[in-house]
Scaffold this motif. Structure first.
Motif: not given
Ligand SMILES: [Zn+2]
Lengths: 242, 187
Positions: A215-242
């Protein structure tokens, strides 16, 4: 009489090819006789629709049409909607046909969505049917978390025969350094799941959520150095509830 | 009166006045839907056509001015255009098929627009029944089925070059008869 004058009936009944139609319209501007006859046809037929027997309209047709209009009327990108606002997901019409549910800004995504819907359903040879199975579940605007008013993205959650698909389309995201990428996440409570990497040229991605349920409640975009990491490591850029 | 009203409501709709749009919608929903059904003989397509027409009205994809004649005629022309395009696109209709008439229960109209519609229907219906069968048929094939000139010629076994003339003659005859019935064509 010029040859094209004979096409008036076919023009009125729209059976001409696009090219023929264009040519006839050119002809029409220089042919008073066709102009007059066309006008006459319009006047002579204007009572005919009233021959239709009165039939009951589907009881929920009006609400469906007005729901579509509400979506069209909400400018997804205007400043006051930058604050993430989850759409009314509770009120989704049962059989919301996808072609009536395209918000204006996301209309550009239409082609890619249909393609995706089609690919998800390869055994179905008929795109029309595939399209009608696509349901818009929710849609939201992702807002900047770093006070950059220009950066934004539209996220749409679609369902195709029960299989969920996430579409994200960003605008004005800051340029990335070499080796960096924009990672999309779907978040359930505290738990983030990677959900695709934005295409670096188009700034968009469509990602199947086939292997993810939640039950997704949020969608976010972060800057990462590698794709599809298990969890974000870089900085958060955009977010929004859904 | 209605003409003026519609035009004002249309202009407000063009300015994204939702109440005005809703008034227009309520006024014409049933007529547009019923007409789309008359043309397509399919409820699903009729609804798609209705959606399309009102969305175009709301989002300004189609624009109306007084010069284009009556608002209602313009709206119904949009309805017919979309409906015949859909029929052709979906190719669901065999042009030989005849529309099942009287298969639907007619209901007495209540709103002002529906009362007007009922009166018009009765006048046009009476007039059309006075036409010769061939004239009734050519109107059906041309206007309600939206067939090409060639298909009408084949169907009615007429030389291609005479089809347009026959259509005009049938329509003029009908209009004359409607005029006699009590002037539906006047406002
Ligand atoms: Zn001409």
């Amino acid at each position: 009489m010029i040859e094209q004058c004979h096409q008036l009936i076919d023009y009125f009944n729209r059976t001409l090819s696009q090219e023929e139609q264009q040519q006839f319209e050119n002809h029409l501007t220089d042919c008073p006789s066709c102009q007059e006859e066309l006008l006459e046809l319009q006047l002579l037929t204007e009572d005919l629709p009233y021959l239709s027997e009165e039939i009951d309209v589907p009881s929920d047709m009006k609400s469906r049409i007005f729901a579509t209009i509400d979506e069209l009327a909400t400018p997804v990108n205007s400043p006051e909607t930058i604050v993430p606002t989850p759409l009314e997901t509770s009120e989704r019409p049962k059989q919301k046909r996808f072609n009536f549910a395209i918000p204006s800004l996301a209309a550009a995504l239409f082609a890619s969505i249909v393609t995706n819907a089609y690919l998800l359903n390869e055994t179905n040879k008929e795109p029309e049917i595939a399209m009608s199975d696509v349901e818009l579940i929710a849609q939201t605007t992702l807002a900047s978390t770093v006070d950059d008013e220009n950066a934004t993205a539209v996220a749409m959650l679609l369902s195709n025969k029960g299989e969920e698909l996430l579409i994200v389309d960003s605008t004005n995201l800051p340029a990335l350094a070499d080796g960096e990428l924009y990672q999309v996440w779907v978040i359930e409570g505290e738990k983030p799941y990677p959900a695709g990497v934005l295409d670096s040229t188009k700034g968009s991605v469509s990602h199947s959520l086939k292997d993810l349920t939640g039950k997704w409640d949020t969608i976010a975009i972060t800057i990462e150095k590698e794709p599809d990491l298990p969890a974000p490591e870089g900085s958060l850029v955009l977010a929004g509830g859904i | 009166m209605t003409v003026l009203d519609d035009t004002i409501l249309y202009e407000k709709t063009a300015m994204q006045d939702r109440a005005a749009f809703e008034t227009l919608y309520d006024r014409y929903e049933k007529l547009v839907y019923s007409f789309a059904f008359r043309l397509t003989n399919d409820r699903t397509i009729a609804e798609e056509v209705t959606q399309d027409v009102f969305l175009k009205l709301w989002n300004g994809a189609a624009s109306y001015t007084d010069e284009k004649g009556k608002f209602s005629s313009w709206l119904l022309t949009m309805t017919r255009n979309k409906a015949i395009d859909e029929i052709r696109r979906l190719k669901r209709h065999d042009h030989e098929e005849m529309i099942e008439k009287d298969s639907l229960i007619e209901q007495p109209g209540s709103t002002e627009a529906q009362v007007e519609w009922n009166e018009k229907r009765s006048d046009v219906h009476t007039a059309i029944r006075e036409l010769k069968a061939e004239q009734q048929e050519i109107i059906e094939l041309f206007y309600f089925k939206g067939l090409s000139q060639q298909k009408i010629a084949d169907h009615c076994k007429l030389p291609l070059g005479t089809v347009k003339g026959r259509i005009r003659l049938a329509l003029k005859h009908l209009k004359g008869l409607i005029g006699q019935e009590g002037g539906v064509s006047n406002d």
